[in-house]
Design a protein around this motif. Sequence first.
Motif, PDB file in Angstrom:
ATOM      1  N   VAL A  40       0.807  -1.167   0.017  1.00  0.00           N
ATOM      2  CA  VAL A  40       0.065  -0.019  -0.036  1.00  0.00           C
ATOM      3  C   VAL A  40       0.850   1.414  -0.105  1.00  0.00           C
ATOM      4  CG1 VAL A  40      -2.298  -0.860   0.857  1.00  0.00           C
ATOM      5  CG2 VAL A  40      -0.288  -0.241   2.630  1.00  0.00           C
ATOM      6  N   SER A  41       0.213   2.345  -0.497  1.00  0.00           N
ATOM      7  CA  SER A  41       0.602   3.671  -0.599  1.00  0.00           C
ATOM      8  C   SER A  41       0.201   4.319   0.894  1.00  0.00           C
ATOM      9  CB  SER A  41       0.307   4.369  -1.711  1.00  0.00           C
ATOM     10  OG  SER A  41       0.820   3.918  -2.860  1.00  0.00           O
ATOM     11  N   ALA A  42       0.798   5.799   0.985  1.00  0.00           N
ATOM     12  CA  ALA A  42       0.288   6.362   1.991  1.00  0.00           C
ATOM     13  C   ALA A  42      -1.204   7.120   1.600  1.00  0.00           C
ATOM     14  CB  ALA A  42       1.131   7.655   2.238  1.00  0.00           C
ATOM     15  N   MET A  43      -2.107   7.580   2.419  1.00  0.00           N
ATOM     16  CA  MET A  43      -3.283   7.863   2.002  1.00  0.00           C
ATOM     17  C   MET A  43      -2.978   9.169   1.088  1.00  0.00           C
ATOM     18  SD  MET A  43      -4.581   8.103   6.052  1.00  0.00           S
ATOM     19  CE  MET A  43      -6.215   7.270   6.315  1.00  0.00           C
ATOM     20  N   GLY A  74       4.467   7.896   5.834  1.00  0.00           N
ATOM     21  CA  GLY A  74       2.916   7.897   5.450  1.00  0.00           C
ATOM     22  C   GLY A  74       2.361   6.304   5.168  1.00  0.00           C
ATOM     23  N   GLU A  75       3.238   5.611   4.706  1.00  0.00           N
ATOM     24  CA  GLU A  75       2.885   4.272   4.360  1.00  0.00           C
ATOM     25  C   GLU A  75       2.889   3.504   5.706  1.00  0.00           C
ATOM     26  OE1 GLU A  75       4.683   6.067   2.428  1.00  0.00           O
ATOM     27  OE2 GLU A  75       3.574   5.632   0.442  1.00  0.00           O
ATOM     28  N   GLN A  76       3.783   3.827   6.839  1.00  0.00           N
ATOM     29  CA  GLN A  76       3.610   2.964   8.195  1.00  0.00           C
ATOM     30  C   GLN A  76       1.942   3.402   8.768  1.00  0.00           C
ATOM     31  OE1 GLN A  76       6.703   3.817  10.897  1.00  0.00           O
ATOM     32  NE2 GLN A  76       5.586   2.710  12.570  1.00  0.00           N
ATOM     33  N   ARG A 151       9.189   9.172  -5.954  1.00  0.00           N
ATOM     34  CA  ARG A 151       7.460   9.521  -5.951  1.00  0.00           C
ATOM     35  C   ARG A 151       6.877   8.356  -7.095  1.00  0.00           C
ATOM     36  NH1 ARG A 151       5.383  14.033  -3.634  1.00  0.00           N
ATOM     37  NH2 ARG A 151       3.552  12.478  -3.567  1.00  0.00           N
ATOM     38  N   GLY A 152       5.839   7.923  -6.533  1.00  0.00           N
ATOM     39  CA  GLY A 152       4.924   6.808  -7.101  1.00  0.00           C
ATOM     40  C   GLY A 152       5.674   5.436  -6.939  1.00  0.00           C
ATOM     41  N   GLY A 153       6.711   5.436  -6.147  1.00  0.00           N
ATOM     42  CA  GLY A 153       7.536   4.190  -6.139  1.00  0.00           C
ATOM     43  C   GLY A 153       6.659   2.963  -5.377  1.00  0.00           C
ATOM     44  N   SER A 154       5.550   3.118  -4.996  1.00  0.00           N
ATOM     45  CA  SER A 154       4.812   1.852  -4.386  1.00  0.00           C
ATOM     46  C   SER A 154       4.600   0.955  -5.547  1.00  0.00           C
ATOM     47  CB  SER A 154       3.593   2.364  -3.825  1.00  0.00           C
ATOM     48  OG  SER A 154       3.763   2.950  -2.690  1.00  0.00           O
ATOM     49  N   ASP A 155       4.468   1.363  -6.856  1.00  0.00           N
ATOM     50  CA  ASP A 155       3.960   0.315  -8.044  1.00  0.00           C
ATOM     51  C   ASP A 155       5.382  -0.388  -8.032  1.00  0.00           C
ATOM     52  OD1 ASP A 155       2.082   1.574  -8.560  1.00  0.00           O
ATOM     53  OD2 ASP A 155       2.765   3.171 -10.082  1.00  0.00           O
ATOM     54  N   THR A 156       6.522   0.205  -7.816  1.00  0.00           N
ATOM     55  CA  THR A 156       7.860  -0.598  -8.058  1.00  0.00           C
ATOM     56  C   THR A 156       8.014  -1.666  -6.922  1.00  0.00           C
ATOM     57  OG1 THR A 156       8.895   1.272  -9.181  1.00  0.00           O
ATOM     58  CG2 THR A 156      10.455  -0.466  -8.143  1.00  0.00           C
TER      59      THR A 156
END
Length: 407
Positions: A40-43, A74-76, A151-156
């Motif tokens: 998951v990403s941050a909100m 944020g992701e925590q 930025r946008g790195g959650s996809d990775t």
Amino acid sequence: MTLVVQKYGGTSVADLDRIRNVAARIKRHVTAGEKVAVVVSAMAGTTNQLVGWVHGLDAAGYDTAEYDQVVASGEQVTIGLLAIALQTIGVPARSFLGWQAGIRTDAAYSKARIVEIDPRPVLECLDSGKVAVVAGFQGIGPEGRVTTLGRGGSDTSAVALAAAIKAERCDIFTDVDGVYTTDPRIVARARKLERITYEEMLEMASVGAKVLETRSVALAMRHHVRVQVLSSFEDKPGTLVVDEDEVVESQIVSGIAYSRNEARITVLRVKDRPGVAAAIFGPLAEANINVDMIVQSVSRDGVYANQTFTVSKADLPRALAVLEKAKDEIGYESILADSDVVKISVIGVGMRSHAGIAHKMFATLAAKGINIQAISTSEIKVSVLIAEEYTELALRALHTAYGLDKD
Ligand code: ADP
Ligand code: ASP
Ligand code: MG
């Protein structure tokens, strides 16, 4: 049992209702017998706020390791909340920060690369019958400190995790129901693609289509991860990212993307002599500033030239400072800078075998009275730089001109 990775972006976990919605979706997959690892990403908005706080203290010279410590937080929050939301509906789950999930990166704080993922912690969690909820966008560097991937790195994070645990699929859930011919938020007539090749998606992402982060596509291509982009709000098939031989009939142009991330610099009246380009771009490279489009125009007398090129908006102040410092070595009259520009790109593997794609682009923009400031091309892409105010107009006109509008 099928092993899958699901990734949920910021808008999909923007508030508690949406987190509950995500939990319910995950439950359906668990009930259907799948082992699910979630990234998951941050909100939505959180990471921007965290970045803003760092910039508020120090806009340019901040310690990037501490920046990562801040923006990774944020992701925590979302991993813990999602794990709790799953537990409340009877789905055993536990959360993992990047380091707890074995995500090891290099030490390039704020733009780290994943070096390796130890799959054991997540696999052990899944084997014990729990959903593993992993923080995207972050890992741990060689110095034992928290890193973020850009930025946008959650996809990775999601694609890398899918490769590491050998998942059958990596589903990227977002706020659109797939990859479209262009950004559907700007062009209402954009068409959803059932499939797109890795190569086209890579090119689309690298020129601005932020629906998938560029590095995630490159990783998926290298490790043959089956990626699907789909909506977290609706139940319908999304877009599959596939090998070229899986696409039955390819369009000549498959998509159009834009990037507002560029700024234009023109170095005026430099002596047209061997070595002048090296004198300009050498110091920029040393300062780690990437240059994208380049145009050189020579004056009528053949003595002077103008060099126009683009850098990312974030690098513009530094680039101008570097050029100012090297003024004597380069030998120029003055410098112009403009950040109100946009790069528009048309992409398609069919370009390899069809002529006239670039011409159609130039003619379409000309018919709308839009001036082109710079051009660059690759085997499957043509990009132009235009004034930012024409973004919507240009995208819509090109979308129609290449026959991409939905019926
Ligand atoms: P997430 O927070 O889920 O990672 P992003 O905002 O990063 O979501 O990416 C989804 C957004 O990408 C969409 O809302 C859409 O505006 C934008 N987008 C840009 N180009 C495209 C495209 N070709 N197809 C679909 N969406 C696109
Ligand atoms: N939260 C991070 C960002 O906003 C990472 C991501 O969402 O992919 O950039
Ligand atoms: Mg994203």
